[in-house]
Motif scaffolding. Structure first.
Motif, PDB file in Angstrom:
ATOM      1  N   LEU A  42      11.333  -0.622   3.013  1.00 51.10           N
ATOM      2  CA  LEU A  42      10.338   0.194   3.720  1.00 51.10           C
ATOM      3  C   LEU A  42      10.282   1.695   3.565  1.00 51.10           C
ATOM      4  N   ASP A  43       9.066   2.166   3.418  1.00 54.58           N
ATOM      5  CA  ASP A  43       9.176   3.595   3.189  1.00 54.58           C
ATOM      6  C   ASP A  43       8.105   4.458   4.074  1.00 54.58           C
ATOM      7  N   ILE A  44       7.754   5.301   3.992  1.00 55.99           N
ATOM      8  CA  ILE A  44       6.880   6.327   4.597  1.00 55.99           C
ATOM      9  C   ILE A  44       5.632   6.720   3.573  1.00 55.99           C
ATOM     10  N   GLN A  45       4.427   6.478   3.697  1.00 57.62           N
ATOM     11  CA  GLN A  45       3.383   7.047   3.041  1.00 57.62           C
ATOM     12  C   GLN A  45       2.611   8.221   3.749  1.00 57.62           C
ATOM     13  N   GLN A  46       2.493   9.351   3.003  1.00 56.93           N
ATOM     14  CA  GLN A  46       1.777  10.501   3.476  1.00 56.93           C
ATOM     15  C   GLN A  46       0.428  10.511   3.106  1.00 56.93           C
ATOM     16  N   LEU A  47      -0.459  10.686   3.802  1.00 57.47           N
ATOM     17  CA  LEU A  47      -2.013  10.536   3.849  1.00 57.47           C
ATOM     18  C   LEU A  47      -2.783  11.863   4.266  1.00 57.47           C
ATOM     19  N   GLU A  48      -3.875  11.788   4.384  1.00 61.70           N
ATOM     20  CA  GLU A  48      -4.602  13.196   4.589  1.00 61.70           C
ATOM     21  C   GLU A  48      -3.904  13.973   5.788  1.00 61.70           C
ATOM     22  N   GLY A  49      -3.593  15.190   6.058  1.00 61.68           N
ATOM     23  CA  GLY A  49      -3.259  15.833   7.101  1.00 61.68           C
ATOM     24  C   GLY A  49      -1.936  15.367   7.422  1.00 61.68           C
ATOM     25  N   ASP A  50      -1.776  15.290   8.738  1.00 65.02           N
ATOM     26  CA  ASP A  50      -0.376  14.874   9.006  1.00 65.02           C
ATOM     27  C   ASP A  50      -0.112  13.486   9.333  1.00 65.02           C
ATOM     28  N   LEU A  51      -0.950  12.697   8.770  1.00 68.65           N
ATOM     29  CA  LEU A  51      -0.872  10.993   9.076  1.00 68.65           C
ATOM     30  C   LEU A  51       0.187  10.636   8.002  1.00 68.65           C
ATOM     31  N   LYS A  52       0.985  10.027   8.615  1.00 66.86           N
ATOM     32  CA  LYS A  52       2.117   9.042   7.835  1.00 66.86           C
ATOM     33  C   LYS A  52       1.925   7.608   8.265  1.00 66.86           C
ATOM     34  N   LEU A  53       1.974   6.807   7.499  1.00 63.97           N
ATOM     35  CA  LEU A  53       2.024   5.171   7.873  1.00 63.97           C
ATOM     36  C   LEU A  53       3.343   4.532   7.081  1.00 63.97           C
ATOM     37  N   PRO A  54       4.017   3.587   7.837  1.00 64.46           N
ATOM     38  CA  PRO A  54       4.679   2.798   7.042  1.00 64.46           C
ATOM     39  C   PRO A  54       4.206   1.869   5.725  1.00 64.46           C
ATOM     40  N   THR A  55       4.823   1.947   4.645  1.00 62.02           N
ATOM     41  CA  THR A  55       4.660   1.020   3.848  1.00 62.02           C
ATOM     42  C   THR A  55       5.835   0.331   3.214  1.00 62.02           C
ATOM     43  N   TYR A  56       5.177  -0.532   2.222  1.00 64.34           N
ATOM     44  CA  TYR A  56       6.551  -1.410   2.113  1.00 64.34           C
ATOM     45  C   TYR A  56       6.329  -2.006   0.710  1.00 64.34           C
ATOM     46  N   SER A  57       7.422  -2.273   0.115  1.00 62.29           N
ATOM     47  CA  SER A  57       7.407  -2.992  -1.179  1.00 62.29           C
ATOM     48  C   SER A  57       8.252  -4.316  -1.285  1.00 62.29           C
TER      49      SER A  57
END
Length: 221
Positions: A167-182
């Motif tokens: 599990l890691d964090i993906q930084q999107l536009e602005g301050d939006l951060k979402l959990p992402t996974y491999s």
């Protein structure tokens, strides 16, 4: 199962609000820099011994091997997961190894995976499946998708379809951060791996894209 998912959801919340000071897992992909098979053959024992010391120190988590060809001869080449504070630290830890000092191999990719949260030791054909969110996304929708997919990944781990998950964090536009996974999956071939990817809600709903890379056979270390 419900208790586990509840704890996992809590962990995701902490992941979103905390800046991590400790090390994370990085995947490392190698490629040959030489076409001299004799150089590889003569240096293999020294390289194996030096790499084994990293395994003994506990900084190598997962190790996969696949066949490669140099000057019409077959040699194993590895893909592995290393614990480090940064990608630069990964490279510095590898620099003293004989194959790196002698320009026999190079690192083609270092990629941050995040924190490991599932593991299962199975020797099988393995592929890494990595999801990427399509920006921007609504957090409520993402939470619903994550809940469904993480339950699926836990179930797959129980039956051996998933051998490792990060599990890691993906930084999107602005301050939006979402959990992402491999996730590392065992499959008969790449087509089978594609079929598994299509079962994930994030993919089915069109909210995430994915990449698949062949790893080889996982070794117990």
């Amino acid at each position: 199962m419900f208790k586990f998912i509840k704890l996992l959801t809590l962990s995701l919340g902490l992941l979103m609000t905390t800046t991590f000071a400790h090390s994370a897992a990085y995947s490392v992909n190698l490629e040959w820099k030489t076409d001299d098979d004799q150089v590889i053959f003569e240096g293999m024992n020294a390289q194996r011994a030096a790499f084994s010391r990293l395994v003994e120190e506990g900084v190598i988590h997962d190790l996969y091997v696949r066949h490669s060809t140099v000057n019409d001869k077959q040699f194993p080449i590895i893909y592995f997961v290393m614990e480090a504070d940064s990608a630069d630290q990964v490279l510095k830890r590898l620099e003293p190894l004989p194959f790196f000092e002698n320009n026999v191999v190079s690192v083609s990719q270092v990629h941050k995976l995040g924190a490991k949260w599932l593991d299962k030791e199975i020797v099988h054909n393995n592929y890494v499946l990595e999801l990427t969110w399509k920006a921007p996304q609504q957090k409520l929708l993402v939470d619903q998708i994550l809940g469904l997919d993480l339950q699926k990944v836990v179930s797959w781990n129980a039956i051996g379809t998933v051998t490792s998950a990060y599990l890691d964090i993906q930084q999107l536009e602005g301050d939006l951060k979402l959990p992402t996974y491999s996730i590392v999956i065992q499959a008969k071939d790449e087509e089978h791996a594609e079929e598994i990817a299509q079962e994930l809600e994030a993919v089915k709903s069109g909210n995430a894209s994915y990449t698949i890379m062949y790893l080889g056979y996982k070794l117990n270390i």
